[in-house]
Structure formats: C-alpha cells, structure tokens
Design a protein around this motif. Structure first.
Motif, PDB file in Angstrom:
ATOM      1  N   VAL A  39       1.060  -1.281  -0.025  1.00 52.43           N
ATOM      2  CA  VAL A  39       0.088   0.112   0.116  1.00 52.43           C
ATOM      3  C   VAL A  39       0.838   1.159  -0.039  1.00 52.43           C
ATOM      4  O   VAL A  39       0.468   2.323  -0.719  1.00 52.43           O
ATOM      5  CB  VAL A  39      -0.866  -0.033   1.069  1.00 52.43           C
ATOM      6  N   ILE A  40       2.137   1.221   0.947  1.00 56.34           N
ATOM      7  CA  ILE A  40       2.763   2.427   0.849  1.00 56.34           C
ATOM      8  C   ILE A  40       3.456   2.597  -0.713  1.00 56.34           C
ATOM      9  O   ILE A  40       3.518   3.848  -1.088  1.00 56.34           O
ATOM     10  CB  ILE A  40       3.895   2.180   1.826  1.00 56.34           C
ATOM     11  N   ALA A  41       3.982   1.469  -1.336  1.00 54.84           N
ATOM     12  CA  ALA A  41       4.505   1.762  -2.404  1.00 54.84           C
ATOM     13  C   ALA A  41       3.470   2.244  -3.422  1.00 54.84           C
ATOM     14  O   ALA A  41       3.794   3.289  -4.410  1.00 54.84           O
ATOM     15  CB  ALA A  41       5.123   0.505  -2.890  1.00 54.84           C
ATOM     16  N   GLU A  42       2.329   1.815  -3.397  1.00 58.89           N
ATOM     17  CA  GLU A  42       1.450   2.314  -4.445  1.00 58.89           C
ATOM     18  C   GLU A  42       0.885   3.602  -4.384  1.00 58.89           C
ATOM     19  O   GLU A  42       0.659   4.564  -5.091  1.00 58.89           O
ATOM     20  CB  GLU A  42      -0.052   1.441  -4.212  1.00 58.89           C
ATOM     21  N   MET A  43       0.856   4.122  -2.852  1.00 56.16           N
ATOM     22  CA  MET A  43       0.634   5.484  -2.666  1.00 56.16           C
ATOM     23  C   MET A  43       1.686   6.360  -3.124  1.00 56.16           C
ATOM     24  O   MET A  43       1.474   7.453  -3.606  1.00 56.16           O
ATOM     25  CB  MET A  43       0.342   5.747  -0.921  1.00 56.16           C
ATOM     26  N   LEU A  44       2.869   5.987  -2.652  1.00 58.53           N
ATOM     27  CA  LEU A  44       4.062   6.823  -3.269  1.00 58.53           C
ATOM     28  C   LEU A  44       4.184   6.936  -4.636  1.00 58.53           C
ATOM     29  O   LEU A  44       4.507   7.898  -5.242  1.00 58.53           O
ATOM     30  CB  LEU A  44       5.431   6.164  -2.738  1.00 58.53           C
ATOM     31  N   ASN A  45       3.786   5.716  -5.368  1.00 53.74           N
ATOM     32  CA  ASN A  45       3.649   5.932  -6.929  1.00 53.74           C
ATOM     33  C   ASN A  45       2.438   6.903  -7.454  1.00 53.74           C
ATOM     34  O   ASN A  45       2.773   7.603  -8.118  1.00 53.74           O
ATOM     35  CB  ASN A  45       3.587   4.343  -7.412  1.00 53.74           C
ATOM     36  N   LEU A  46       1.539   6.509  -6.708  1.00 53.31           N
ATOM     37  CA  LEU A  46       0.149   7.279  -7.182  1.00 53.31           C
ATOM     38  C   LEU A  46       0.416   8.740  -6.988  1.00 53.31           C
ATOM     39  O   LEU A  46      -0.051   9.890  -7.796  1.00 53.31           O
ATOM     40  CB  LEU A  46      -0.920   6.943  -6.472  1.00 53.31           C
ATOM     41  N   LEU A  47       0.946   9.250  -5.929  1.00 51.86           N
ATOM     42  CA  LEU A  47       1.196  10.571  -5.522  1.00 51.86           C
ATOM     43  C   LEU A  47       2.369  11.383  -6.289  1.00 51.86           C
ATOM     44  O   LEU A  47       2.704  12.644  -5.875  1.00 51.86           O
ATOM     45  CB  LEU A  47       1.516  10.811  -3.913  1.00 51.86           C
ATOM     46  N   GLY A  48       3.174  10.341  -7.039  1.00 48.88           N
ATOM     47  CA  GLY A  48       4.478  10.869  -7.566  1.00 48.88           C
ATOM     48  C   GLY A  48       5.828  11.051  -6.717  1.00 48.88           C
ATOM     49  O   GLY A  48       6.893  11.389  -7.321  1.00 48.88           O
ATOM     50  N   VAL A  49       5.619  10.735  -5.693  1.00 48.95           N
ATOM     51  CA  VAL A  49       6.710  10.546  -4.841  1.00 48.95           C
ATOM     52  C   VAL A  49       7.876   9.639  -5.141  1.00 48.95           C
ATOM     53  O   VAL A  49       9.019   9.944  -5.005  1.00 48.95           O
ATOM     54  CB  VAL A  49       6.032  10.470  -3.324  1.00 48.95           C
ATOM     55  N   MET A  50       7.456   8.427  -5.515  1.00 56.17           N
ATOM     56  CA  MET A  50       8.287   7.524  -6.099  1.00 56.17           C
ATOM     57  C   MET A  50       9.067   8.067  -7.087  1.00 56.17           C
ATOM     58  O   MET A  50      10.334   7.712  -7.233  1.00 56.17           O
ATOM     59  CB  MET A  50       7.763   6.095  -6.571  1.00 56.17           C
ATOM     60  N   HIS A  51       8.575   8.770  -8.263  1.00 54.97           N
ATOM     61  CA  HIS A  51       9.475   9.356  -9.081  1.00 54.97           C
ATOM     62  C   HIS A  51      10.335  10.297  -8.621  1.00 54.97           C
ATOM     63  O   HIS A  51      11.629  10.303  -9.069  1.00 54.97           O
ATOM     64  CB  HIS A  51       8.564  10.041 -10.247  1.00 54.97           C
TER      65      HIS A  51
END
Length: 155
Positions: A39-51
């Motif tokens: 869930v954390i990984a998906e949230m970071l991805n959806l919010l653009g934080v992962m990028h």
C-alpha cells in the motif's frame, strides 16, 4: 503444565503443531507488514513521490547498480524486513527492479531490517545506554552498504 495437557513425542504431531504456529505467525505478523508495504509503495507511486525519490537518489543508488526508487526498499526495511520485502516485490512486479537488483538488495533488507522496532524492543529492554543507539544503528547501515557492494561485485 496441568494434567489435561498431553505432550506428544510423535514427530507427525510435533510437525503439525509447529506448522500451525508458523501459519499463525505468517498470517498475523508477516502478512500485515507485506500488505502495508504494498500500500505504501502504491501510494508513493500514485502521488508521484516514487518518481521524485527515484530522481533524487538515482546517483547514490546508481553506485550500487540500482535505480533511485530502490531507496524505498531500504527505507521501509528500516521499519520492517517484511515491509521492505513487500516493497521490493512490488517494484519487481512493476519492472522497476530486476531479479539481479533484488539480489543486491536482499542482504541489506535483513542486515538493517526492523531497526526502528528493535530500538524499543531490544535496546530499551536490555538497558543499553541511549548514547550507543545511533552507533548501533549506523553499524547496521554500514554493514548493509558493504553487503550490497559485495553482492554487486560478485553477481
């Protein structure tokens, strides 16, 4: 032990009891951490934080042969080894990490994994003076970096 409790020496019975305990640990302790990590990984991805993390940490992680996004595996591992594993698997499923990159990260996940939990559970209970806690944490992080370098060189 009371008189109604019977302990069996039958290897099959011992195996079944152990398997039940292992199943309960997996369901009650490990799975919630892995789901939380996903869930954390998906949230970071959806919010653009992962990028953003990938861009910021790309030079540092590149030294280890990893994409910048791999920093999320290490950060979540610091909270929980199973959470770090969950994030690693999520990034593998998305194609962000390869199997060889997971191999580089694997020892680090477990060398520095769950440090945040261990500070209270182990160091506090053992009455280790708090002035030594940062050194103990840093030692694990340094060991993790060394392990990733060694795995990268030999893989």
């Amino acid at each position: 032990m009371n008189s109604t409790t019977r302990v069996s020496n039958n290897p099959f019975d011992i195996f079944v009891v152990g398997a039940r305990k292992g199943f309960n640990i997996a369901i009650n302790n490990l799975m919630p951490n892995v789901v939380m990590a996903y869930v954390i990984a998906e949230m970071l991805n959806l919010l653009g934080v992962m990028h953003i993390l990938g861009t910021v940490f790309a030079p540092l992680m590149g030294l280890l042969g990893l994409p910048g996004e791999a920093i999320t595996v290490l950060l979540t591992s610091w909270l929980s080894s199973s959470a770090g594993t969950g994030v690693a698997m999520s990034l593998l499923a998305k194609g962000t990490l390869s199997a060889s990159q997971i191999t580089i990260l694997a020892p680090a996940i477990f060398l520095m994994g769950s440090q945040l939990q261990y500070m209270g559970r182990l160091l506090g209970v053992a009455d280790v003076p708090k002035k030594y806690w940062p050194l103990l944490m840093l030692t694990s992080i340094i060991n993790s970096i060394i392990s990733m370098i060694i795995v990268r060189v030999f893989s």
